[in-house]
Write a protein that holds these residues in place. Structure first.
Motif, PDB file in Angstrom:
ATOM      1  N   VAL A   1      -9.774  45.958  14.659  1.00 42.04           N
ATOM      2  CA  VAL A   1      -9.687  46.119  16.111  1.00 42.04           C
ATOM      3  C   VAL A   1      -9.319  47.549  16.459  1.00 42.04           C
ATOM      4  CG1 VAL A   1      -9.094  43.687  16.536  1.00 42.04           C
ATOM      5  CG2 VAL A   1      -7.261  45.354  16.138  1.00 42.04           C
ATOM      6  N   GLY A   2      -9.458  47.874  17.711  1.00 42.61           N
ATOM      7  CA  GLY A   2      -9.091  49.183  18.224  1.00 42.61           C
ATOM      8  C   GLY A   2      -9.360  49.212  19.709  1.00 42.61           C
ATOM      9  N   ASP A   3      -9.490  50.400  20.234  1.00 42.56           N
ATOM     10  CA  ASP A   3      -9.882  50.546  21.628  1.00 42.56           C
ATOM     11  C   ASP A   3     -10.967  51.616  21.686  1.00 42.56           C
ATOM     12  OD1 ASP A   3      -8.477  52.972  21.441  1.00 42.56           O
ATOM     13  OD2 ASP A   3      -6.733  52.206  22.505  1.00 42.56           O
ATOM     14  N   ALA A   4     -11.319  52.060  22.874  1.00 40.03           N
ATOM     15  CA  ALA A   4     -12.404  53.026  23.008  1.00 40.03           C
ATOM     16  C   ALA A   4     -12.085  54.363  22.355  1.00 40.03           C
ATOM     17  CB  ALA A   4     -12.736  53.224  24.482  1.00 40.03           C
TER      18      ALA A   4
ATOM     19  N   THR B   1      -3.608  47.585  22.158  1.00 41.72           N
ATOM     20  CA  THR B   1      -3.657  48.224  23.469  1.00 41.72           C
ATOM     21  C   THR B   1      -3.038  49.606  23.365  1.00 41.72           C
ATOM     22  OG1 THR B   1      -3.387  46.048  24.505  1.00 41.72           O
ATOM     23  CG2 THR B   1      -2.954  47.980  25.893  1.00 41.72           C
ATOM     24  N   GLY B   2      -3.721  50.624  23.873  1.00 43.46           N
ATOM     25  CA  GLY B   2      -3.188  51.968  23.862  1.00 43.46           C
ATOM     26  C   GLY B   2      -2.041  52.113  24.850  1.00 43.46           C
ATOM     27  N   GLY B   3      -1.040  52.916  24.478  1.00 41.12           N
ATOM     28  CA  GLY B   3       0.132  53.136  25.326  1.00 41.12           C
ATOM     29  C   GLY B   3       1.334  52.375  24.815  1.00 41.12           C
TER      30      GLY B   3
ATOM     31  N   SER C   1      10.203  57.495  23.173  1.00 42.04           N
ATOM     32  CA  SER C   1       9.773  58.885  23.027  1.00 42.04           C
ATOM     33  C   SER C   1       9.528  59.278  21.573  1.00 42.04           C
ATOM     34  CB  SER C   1      10.781  59.838  23.676  1.00 42.04           C
ATOM     35  OG  SER C   1      12.009  59.775  23.001  1.00 42.04           O
ATOM     36  N   LYS C   2       9.740  58.336  20.658  1.00 36.95           N
ATOM     37  CA  LYS C   2       9.435  58.554  19.240  1.00 36.95           C
ATOM     38  C   LYS C   2       8.765  57.297  18.701  1.00 36.95           C
ATOM     39  CE  LYS C   2      12.670  62.155  18.327  1.00 36.95           C
ATOM     40  NZ  LYS C   2      13.557  62.763  17.385  1.00 36.95           N
ATOM     41  N   SER C   3       7.567  57.068  19.219  1.00 37.64           N
ATOM     42  CA  SER C   3       6.887  55.799  18.940  1.00 37.64           C
ATOM     43  C   SER C   3       5.411  56.000  18.648  1.00 37.64           C
ATOM     44  CB  SER C   3       7.028  54.872  20.158  1.00 37.64           C
ATOM     45  OG  SER C   3       6.279  55.388  21.248  1.00 37.64           O
ATOM     46  N   VAL C   4       4.784  54.893  18.276  1.00 40.79           N
ATOM     47  CA  VAL C   4       3.332  54.793  18.242  1.00 40.79           C
ATOM     48  C   VAL C   4       2.939  54.375  19.657  1.00 40.79           C
ATOM     49  CG1 VAL C   4       1.365  53.528  17.302  1.00 40.79           C
ATOM     50  CG2 VAL C   4       3.286  54.121  15.812  1.00 40.79           C
ATOM     51  N   ASN C   5       2.119  55.147  20.310  1.00 39.81           N
ATOM     52  CA  ASN C   5       1.708  54.844  21.682  1.00 39.81           C
ATOM     53  C   ASN C   5       0.568  53.832  21.662  1.00 39.81           C
ATOM     54  OD1 ASN C   5       3.530  56.622  23.086  1.00 39.81           O
ATOM     55  ND2 ASN C   5       2.368  58.260  22.124  1.00 39.81           N
ATOM     56  N   ARG C   6       0.908  52.662  21.156  1.00 39.72           N
ATOM     57  CA  ARG C   6      -0.041  51.568  20.985  1.00 39.72           C
ATOM     58  C   ARG C   6       0.789  50.350  20.613  1.00 39.72           C
ATOM     59  NH1 ARG C   6      -4.926  51.193  20.177  1.00 39.72           N
ATOM     60  NH2 ARG C   6      -5.260  53.441  20.082  1.00 39.72           N
ATOM     61  N   TYR C   7       0.354  49.178  21.046  1.00 42.82           N
ATOM     62  CA  TYR C   7       0.995  47.953  20.585  1.00 42.82           C
ATOM     63  C   TYR C   7      -0.074  46.930  20.237  1.00 42.82           C
ATOM     64  CZ  TYR C   7       0.496  46.225  25.440  1.00 42.82           C
ATOM     65  OH  TYR C   7       0.011  45.840  26.662  1.00 42.82           O
ATOM     66  N   TYR C   8       0.328  45.958  19.467  1.00 41.24           N
ATOM     67  CA  TYR C   8      -0.588  44.960  18.910  1.00 41.24           C
ATOM     68  C   TYR C   8      -0.181  43.574  19.402  1.00 41.24           C
ATOM     69  CZ  TYR C   8      -1.764  48.775  15.784  1.00 41.24           C
ATOM     70  OH  TYR C   8      -2.161  49.992  15.289  1.00 41.24           O
TER      71      TYR C   8
ATOM     72  N   PHE D   1       3.652  43.389  19.205  1.00 40.87           N
ATOM     73  CA  PHE D   1       4.372  44.230  18.252  1.00 40.87           C
ATOM     74  C   PHE D   1       4.312  45.695  18.671  1.00 40.87           C
ATOM     75  CE2 PHE D   1       3.249  40.442  15.985  1.00 40.87           C
ATOM     76  CZ  PHE D   1       4.281  40.225  15.091  1.00 40.87           C
ATOM     77  N   ALA D   2       5.473  46.328  18.750  1.00 38.45           N
ATOM     78  CA  ALA D   2       5.583  47.755  19.028  1.00 38.45           C
ATOM     79  C   ALA D   2       6.224  48.426  17.811  1.00 38.45           C
ATOM     80  CB  ALA D   2       6.430  47.989  20.275  1.00 38.45           C
ATOM     81  N   ILE D   3       5.909  49.706  17.620  1.00 37.51           N
ATOM     82  CA  ILE D   3       6.391  50.443  16.457  1.00 37.51           C
ATOM     83  C   ILE D   3       7.018  51.747  16.939  1.00 37.51           C
ATOM     84  CG2 ILE D   3       5.721  51.505  14.262  1.00 37.51           C
ATOM     85  CD1 ILE D   3       3.169  49.634  14.462  1.00 37.51           C
ATOM     86  N   ALA D   4       8.254  52.000  16.513  1.00 38.72           N
ATOM     87  CA  ALA D   4       8.951  53.215  16.940  1.00 38.72           C
ATOM     88  C   ALA D   4      10.199  53.424  16.101  1.00 38.72           C
ATOM     89  CB  ALA D   4       9.341  53.109  18.415  1.00 38.72           C
ATOM     90  N   GLU D   5      10.825  54.572  16.297  1.00 37.63           N
ATOM     91  CA  GLU D   5      12.145  54.798  15.718  1.00 37.63           C
ATOM     92  C   GLU D   5      13.172  54.021  16.538  1.00 37.63           C
ATOM     93  OE1 GLU D   5      13.306  58.866  14.905  1.00 37.63           O
ATOM     94  OE2 GLU D   5      11.205  59.456  14.741  1.00 37.63           O
ATOM     95  N   CYS D   6      14.322  53.803  15.944  1.00 36.88           N
ATOM     96  CA  CYS D   6      15.417  53.117  16.633  1.00 36.88           C
ATOM     97  C   CYS D   6      15.947  54.009  17.755  1.00 36.88           C
ATOM     98  CB  CYS D   6      16.533  52.816  15.631  1.00 36.88           C
ATOM     99  SG  CYS D   6      17.905  51.888  16.326  1.00 36.88           S
ATOM    100  N   ARG D   7      16.254  53.397  18.879  1.00 32.26           N
ATOM    101  CA  ARG D   7      16.852  54.134  19.989  1.00 32.26           C
ATOM    102  C   ARG D   7      18.271  54.545  19.602  1.00 32.26           C
ATOM    103  NH1 ARG D   7      17.879  51.251  25.506  1.00 32.26           N
ATOM    104  NH2 ARG D   7      16.323  49.925  24.555  1.00 32.26           N
ATOM    105  N   THR D   8      18.662  55.748  19.984  1.00 35.20           N
ATOM    106  CA  THR D   8      20.020  56.221  19.717  1.00 35.20           C
ATOM    107  C   THR D   8      20.991  55.369  20.518  1.00 35.20           C
ATOM    108  OG1 THR D   8      19.173  58.447  19.410  1.00 35.20           O
ATOM    109  CG2 THR D   8      21.542  58.230  19.778  1.00 35.20           C
TER     110      THR D   8
END
Length: 168
Positions: free
Chosen positions: A37-40, A64-66, A79-86, A151-158
């Motif tokens: 899968v993906g987007d445009a 989904t992008g964003g 602000s330290k993430s993958v700008n995409r979720y599944y 599912f979202a992917i990112a660093e842990c929030r401070t």
């Protein structure tokens, strides 16, 4: 909908991928299924290693992008993430657990994001944080997941720091 439930029912050729929902039939046993899968703008596939499937059914995947719309309520750093979720949804599959691996492109990453520190957040009315397995510069794996959702992917929030003064 891919009704053939063998793991090789989909063989990605060239640069094609599904934009939108890809629903795959799932057989009993322990198998790994690819979801191309993906987007445009990017090919961002997911792979699901399913453990001890005792009830066959289907799983639907999309990306989904964003940033996830609820990321601000999570323990993830937007602000330290993958700008995409599944999004993964289950229709009738009974299993012990599964380990999804999410693939993203470098253009999805926020500047300064450290992929070796990524966590996975699972949103399904509230946030939970599955264990993280293998991480590379373009993939992150969650392990022993028992529910489905977004599912979202990112660093842990401070964490917030507080100073307490006074006595007593």
């Amino acid at each position: 909908y891919v009704s053939k439930n063998t793991t090789t029912a989909i063989d990605r050729q060239g640069s094609g991928h599904v934009i939108g929902n890809l629903r795959r039939a799932v057989a009993t046993g322990t198998n790994t299924y690819a979801f191309p899968v993906g987007d445009a703008s990017a090919y961002a596939p997911a792979s699901l290693a399913l453990n001890n499937v005792t009830g066959a059914g289907s799983i639907t995947a999309s990306t989904t992008g964003g940033d996830h719309p609820q990321i601000a309520s999570s323990g993830l750093n937007a602000s330290k993430s993958v700008n995409r979720y599944y999004t993964l949804s289950n229709t009738g599959v009974t299993l012990t657990n599964y380990s999804p691996t999410f693939t993203f492109v470098s253009g999805d990453l926020d500047a300064g994001a450290n992929t070796s520190s990524f966590l996975v957040g699972l949103y399904n009315a509230s946030w939970s944080y599955p264990s993280v397995g293998t991480r590379t510069s373009t993939t992150t794996q969650a392990t022993s997941v028992t529910s489905f959702g977004e599912f979202a992917i990112a660093e842990c929030r401070t964490p917030n720091a507080y100073t307490v003064t006074g006595g007593g």
